[in-house]
Design an enzyme around this catalytic site. Structure first.
Site, short mmCIF file in Angstrom:
data_model
loop_
_atom_site.label_atom_id
_atom_site.label_comp_id
_atom_site.label_asym_id
_atom_site.label_seq_id
_atom_site.Cartn_x
_atom_site.Cartn_y
_atom_site.Cartn_z
N PHE A 1 0.96 -1.00 0.00
CA PHE A 1 0.10 -0.07 -0.20
C PHE A 1 1.05 1.45 0.07
CE2 PHE A 1 -0.23 -1.80 4.38
CZ PHE A 1 0.62 -0.91 4.80
N GLY B 1 1.25 3.60 -3.23
CA GLY B 1 0.34 4.82 -3.69
C GLY B 1 -0.22 5.48 -2.52
N HIS B 2 0.31 5.59 -1.40
CA HIS B 2 -0.25 5.94 0.04
C HIS B 2 0.93 6.45 0.72
CE1 HIS B 2 -2.80 6.61 3.59
NE2 HIS B 2 -3.73 6.95 2.40
N PHE B 3 1.49 7.23 0.66
CA PHE B 3 1.72 8.27 -0.60
C PHE B 3 3.09 8.20 -1.01
CE2 PHE B 3 -1.72 10.11 2.39
CZ PHE B 3 -2.78 10.23 1.66
N VAL C 1 2.41 6.80 4.46
CA VAL C 1 1.49 6.63 5.37
C VAL C 1 0.73 5.24 5.69
CG1 VAL C 1 -0.09 7.96 7.08
CG2 VAL C 1 1.68 9.37 5.78
#
EC number: 4.2.1.59
Length: 149
Positions: free
Chosen positions: A46, A49-51, A56
């Site tokens: 994850f 893409g986050h971020f 985070v």
């Protein structure tokens, strides 16, 4: 201390990589409480893409990690492993609050306490923390159900 290592966690929870979010149970008391950990690493999918540039852990995944911890406490309380035709589902959340960001390198401590159980519905007070500082909290409800055919 009642610990649960990853091999037993995988017997109790249906989740697998990349969605298994509990690495170890540090202690539990049947019918009452459970404390587990999630080691947060930059290798988590994850974080791509986050971020980008500022990783985070998504709040919904913190809540999912807490829900998985409730599943472990539930199975230990029932003194059984999940059946092949059963699922333990996250069915409700109340009063969710996020107090600090969770980032790579953090050890997320998951504390869950059974508030009440009424038939197949379980209700838990849940807290996630890093280094003793509250990261998130919620009241989580889960239910045991049969897998649809």
């Amino acid at each position: 201390m009642n610990t649960i290592e990853i091999a037993e966690i995988q017997k109790l929870l249906a989740h697998r990589y990349p969605f298994l979010l509990v690495d170890k149970v540090l202690d539990y008391e049947v019918g009452k409480t459970l404390t587990a950990v999630k080691n947060v690493t930059i290798n988590e999918p994850f974080f791509q893409g986050h971020f980008p540039g500022y990783p985070v852990m998504p709040g919904v995944l913190i809540m999912e990690a807490l829900a998985q911890a409730t599943g472990l406490l539930g199975f230990k309380t029932m003194d059984e492993s999940p059946e092949a035709d059963a699922l333990y589902l996250f069915v409700g959340i109340d009063d969710a609050r996020f107090k600090r960001q969770v980032v790579p390198g953090d050890v997320l401590t998951l504390d869950v306490e059974l508030i009440k159980r009424k038939r197949a519905i379980w209700k838990f007070d849940c807290k996630a923390s890093v280094d003793g500082k509250l990261a998130a909290s919620a009241t989580i409800m889960c239910a045991a159900t049969e897998k649809p055919e």
